[in-house]
Design an enzyme around this catalytic site. Structure first.
Site, PDB file in Angstrom:
ATOM      1  N   LEU A  33      73.800  43.136  54.347  1.00 23.12           N
ATOM      2  CA  LEU A  33      73.045  44.371  54.143  1.00 23.12           C
ATOM      3  C   LEU A  33      71.734  44.512  54.465  1.00 23.12           C
ATOM      4  O   LEU A  33      70.938  43.473  54.067  1.00 23.12           O
ATOM      5  CB  LEU A  33      73.358  45.117  52.770  1.00 23.12           C
ATOM      6  CG  LEU A  33      74.632  45.180  52.460  1.00 23.12           C
ATOM      7  CD1 LEU A  33      74.732  45.852  51.075  1.00 23.12           C
ATOM      8  CD2 LEU A  33      75.504  46.082  54.167  1.00 23.12           C
ATOM      9  N   GLY A  36      68.740  49.267  58.281  1.00 24.03           N
ATOM     10  CA  GLY A  36      69.289  49.955  59.258  1.00 24.03           C
ATOM     11  C   GLY A  36      70.946  50.844  57.406  1.00 24.03           C
ATOM     12  O   GLY A  36      71.659  51.961  58.035  1.00 24.03           O
ATOM     13  N   HIS A  37      71.826  49.897  57.141  1.00 23.85           N
ATOM     14  CA  HIS A  37      73.048  50.020  56.253  1.00 23.85           C
ATOM     15  C   HIS A  37      72.726  51.467  55.556  1.00 23.85           C
ATOM     16  O   HIS A  37      73.333  51.692  55.207  1.00 23.85           O
ATOM     17  CB  HIS A  37      73.391  48.891  55.911  1.00 23.85           C
ATOM     18  CG  HIS A  37      74.321  47.660  56.663  1.00 23.85           C
ATOM     19  ND1 HIS A  37      73.410  46.713  56.437  1.00 23.85           N
ATOM     20  CD2 HIS A  37      75.017  47.499  57.713  1.00 23.85           C
ATOM     21  CE1 HIS A  37      74.250  45.789  57.524  1.00 23.85           C
ATOM     22  NE2 HIS A  37      75.117  46.751  58.283  1.00 23.85           N
ATOM     23  N   GLY A 147      76.865  53.355  62.654  1.00 21.84           N
ATOM     24  CA  GLY A 147      75.458  53.610  63.421  1.00 21.84           C
ATOM     25  C   GLY A 147      75.475  54.236  64.506  1.00 21.84           C
ATOM     26  O   GLY A 147      76.047  53.377  65.035  1.00 21.84           O
ATOM     27  N   GLN A 148      74.894  54.261  65.413  1.00 21.29           N
ATOM     28  CA  GLN A 148      74.217  54.574  66.569  1.00 21.29           C
ATOM     29  C   GLN A 148      74.056  52.951  67.835  1.00 21.29           C
ATOM     30  O   GLN A 148      73.737  52.797  68.211  1.00 21.29           O
ATOM     31  CB  GLN A 148      73.022  55.669  66.364  1.00 21.29           C
ATOM     32  CG  GLN A 148      72.179  55.752  68.404  1.00 21.29           C
ATOM     33  CD  GLN A 148      73.387  56.658  69.334  1.00 21.29           C
ATOM     34  OE1 GLN A 148      74.661  56.962  68.909  1.00 21.29           O
ATOM     35  NE2 GLN A 148      73.893  55.600  71.155  1.00 21.29           N
ATOM     36  N   GLN A 153      80.889  51.349  69.486  1.00 20.74           N
ATOM     37  CA  GLN A 153      81.848  51.689  68.240  1.00 20.74           C
ATOM     38  C   GLN A 153      81.928  52.939  67.631  1.00 20.74           C
ATOM     39  O   GLN A 153      83.437  53.336  67.382  1.00 20.74           O
ATOM     40  CB  GLN A 153      81.355  50.134  66.968  1.00 20.74           C
ATOM     41  CG  GLN A 153      81.793  50.583  66.054  1.00 20.74           C
ATOM     42  CD  GLN A 153      81.767  49.008  65.147  1.00 20.74           C
ATOM     43  OE1 GLN A 153      81.616  48.414  65.382  1.00 20.74           O
ATOM     44  NE2 GLN A 153      80.192  49.814  63.922  1.00 20.74           N
ATOM     45  N   MET A 184      67.272  46.525  63.757  1.00 19.04           N
ATOM     46  CA  MET A 184      67.955  45.748  62.198  1.00 19.04           C
ATOM     47  C   MET A 184      69.225  45.366  62.805  1.00 19.04           C
ATOM     48  O   MET A 184      70.242  45.995  63.158  1.00 19.04           O
ATOM     49  CB  MET A 184      67.820  46.935  61.024  1.00 19.04           C
ATOM     50  CG  MET A 184      66.511  46.558  60.887  1.00 19.04           C
ATOM     51  SD  MET A 184      66.283  47.501  59.469  1.00 19.04           S
ATOM     52  CE  MET A 184      64.425  47.742  58.847  1.00 19.04           C
TER      53      MET A 184
HETATM   54  P1  AMP Z   1      77.850  45.929  60.859  1.00 17.12           P
HETATM   55  O1  AMP Z   1      77.511  45.169  59.086  1.00 17.12           O
HETATM   56  O2  AMP Z   1      76.504  44.837  61.499  1.00 17.12           O
HETATM   57  O3  AMP Z   1      79.074  45.896  61.178  1.00 17.12           O
HETATM   58  O4  AMP Z   1      77.677  47.320  60.957  1.00 17.12           O
HETATM   59  C1  AMP Z   1      78.047  47.964  59.814  1.00 17.12           C
HETATM   60  C2  AMP Z   1      77.270  49.699  60.151  1.00 17.12           C
HETATM   61  O5  AMP Z   1      76.301  49.864  60.263  1.00 17.12           O
HETATM   62  C3  AMP Z   1      77.910  49.980  61.288  1.00 17.12           C
HETATM   63  O6  AMP Z   1      78.193  51.721  61.239  1.00 17.12           O
HETATM   64  C4  AMP Z   1      76.886  49.787  63.057  1.00 17.12           C
HETATM   65  O7  AMP Z   1      76.099  50.125  63.999  1.00 17.12           O
HETATM   66  C5  AMP Z   1      75.480  49.992  61.099  1.00 17.12           C
HETATM   67  N1  AMP Z   1      74.461  49.591  61.438  1.00 17.12           N
HETATM   68  C6  AMP Z   1      74.028  48.155  61.956  1.00 17.12           C
HETATM   69  N2  AMP Z   1      72.900  47.908  61.751  1.00 17.12           N
HETATM   70  C7  AMP Z   1      72.263  48.904  62.202  1.00 17.12           C
HETATM   71  C8  AMP Z   1      70.657  49.377  62.773  1.00 17.12           C
HETATM   72  N3  AMP Z   1      69.463  49.059  62.741  1.00 17.12           N
HETATM   73  N4  AMP Z   1      70.249  51.280  62.598  1.00 17.12           N
HETATM   74  C9  AMP Z   1      71.677  52.209  61.818  1.00 17.12           C
HETATM   75  N5  AMP Z   1      73.221  51.416  61.562  1.00 17.12           N
HETATM   76  C10 AMP Z   1      72.903  49.906  61.567  1.00 17.12           C
END
Ligand code: AMP
Length: 284
Positions: A33, A36-37, A147-148, A153, A184
Site C-alpha cells: 500500500l 494512492g491506495h 483509481g484513475q 481498468q 505512485m
Molecule cells: P493495485 O493495488 O495496484 O491493484 O491498485 C489498487 C487500487 O488502487 C486500484 O483501484 C488502483 O487504480 C488504485 N491506485 C493505484 N495507484 C494509485 C495512485 N497513484 N493514485 C490513485 N489510485 C491508485
C-alpha cells in the site's frame, strides 16, 4: 480493525452489518500500500459507514512471465497502514479461499478491454473482472473506489457494473503522485535510482501534451509525435503504447474534442509503468 481471511466470514460480517443498515465502502487492492491506495480509503470513508480494504494478489490477472511471484507483499507494513488509515476490515484471503482448484467460470468484458493494456496483456482484464465480481459477492459493498491511475481498468469495471446490473456504485479516485510527479505505484519499488529518474519522463510527456492543447493543437498525430519526442529523449525507455482515446468508449480518436484520455505504457529495464491524463478542451 478486524482482519478476515475467509470468504464465509467476510460474507457473514457484511450481511450482518447491512442488516443493521450500515453502508459499506470497499477498496480492492493487491497490497504494498501507498498514499494512492490510502486516498481511496479516504474517499470510501467519506461515502460510507464502514470501510473494507482487500489485499489479494490475483494470480489469474498475471500473464505467464509477469511479476506474480515477485510482486511485493509487505504484510506487516500493509496491516499497520490499514490500521492507521481507519480501515474497519482488512479482507486478506489466500488463493485457496478465492479459487477452487477446478474453478471454471470467468467474467469477460469484450470491448473496452481489447485496446491499450489489453492489446499486449491479453487475458489480463478477464482476470480483473472475474476477481472484482467475486470480491463484490464476498464483501457486498454499496460503493467501491477505483483509481484513475488504472484508467482502463476503471472503465472496464464501470461497464461490467452496467451490463451485469451489479448494485454497486463505482467512485473514481484521482491519481496520487510523488512530489516530483511520478504516479505512485507498488511497482515503483522495482526501479533502480537511475530508472526512477528516467520514469519522470511519463509526467513530462503528459505535461507537454497538455501544454500543446493549451496552445490550441488538436490533431492527434501531431500530439502523438510531440509526446513520443519527450519519451524518446530517454534512451532506457521502451514505449509500449501511446494512445489517444475517447474517455468513455476507449476507442481511438483523430482529434481532441470533448474528453480524451491519453494513456501511456512504457518499459524501463524489467519494469512496466503506466500513466495517463484526461485532456479537456473548451467547445471551440
Ligand atoms: P493495485 O493495488 O495496484 O491493484 O491498485 C489498487 C487500487 O488502487 C486500484 O483501484 C488502483 O487504480 C488504485 N491506485 C493505484 N495507484 C494509485 C495512485 N497513484 N493514485 C490513485 N489510485 C491508485
Amino acid at each position: 480493525m478486524e482482519i478476515i481471511r475467509t470468504v464465509r466470514e467476510m460474507q457473514r460480517w457484511a450481511l450482518e452489518e447491512k442488516r443493521k443498515g450500515r453502508f459499506i465502502g470497499f477498496v480492492p487492492t493487491m497490497g504494498c500500500l501507498h498514499e494512492g491506495h490510502l486516498s481511496l480509503v479516504k474517499l470510501a470513508r467519506s461515502r460510507s459507514d464502514l470501510v473494507v480494504l482487500s489485499i489479494f494478489v490475483n494470480p489469474i490477472q498475471f500473464l505467464p512471465g509477469e511479476d506474480f511471484s515477485r510482486y511485493p507483499r509487505p504484510v506487516e507494513r500493509d496491516e499497520s497502514l490499514c490500521l492507521e488509515s481507519g480501515v474497519d476490515v482488512l479482507f486478506y484471503p489466500d488463493s485457496a479461499q478465492m479459487y477452487a482448484p477446478d474453478h471454471s467460470v470467468i467474467i469477460e468484458e469484450t470491448l473496452l478491454s481489447r485496446g491499450l493494456c489489453g492489446a499486449t496483456r491479453s487475458g489480463h482484464f478477464k482476470g480483473v473482472t472475474t476477481v472484482v465480481a467475486k470480491l463484490f459477492n464476498i464483501v457486498i459493498p454499496d460503493v467501491a473506489v477505483f483509481g484513475q491511475k488504472d484508467a482502463q481498468q476503471l472503465r472496464v469495471i464501470q461497464r461490467m457494473i452496467r451490463d451485469l446490473n451489479i448494485p454497486v456504485e463505482i467512485i473514481p479516485g484521482p491519481i496520487v503522485r510523488e512530489p516530483d510527479g511520478l504516479a505512485m505505484s507498488s511497482r515503483n519499488r522495482y526501479l533502480t535510482p537511475a530508472e526512477r529518474q528516467d520514469a519522470l519522463c511519463l509526467r513530462r510527456a503528459l505535461d507537454h501534451v497538455e501544454k500543446c492543447i493549451q496552445e490550441g493543437e488538436r490533431d492527434v498525430e501531431t500530439l502523438r509525435k510531440e509526446l513520443a519526442g519527450v519519451l524518446d529523449r530517454v534512451p532506457a525507455v521502451r514505449v509500449e503504447y501511446i494512445e489517444f482515446v475517447d474517455d468513455e468508449t476507449l476507442q481511438p480518436v483523430k482529434r481532441v474534442e470533448r474528453l480524451v484520455l491519453v494513456a501511456l505504457a512504457i518499459r524501463i529495464g524489467l519494469t512496466r509503468l503506466i500513466d495517463n491524463t484526461v485532456l479537456m478542451t473548451r467547445q471551440d
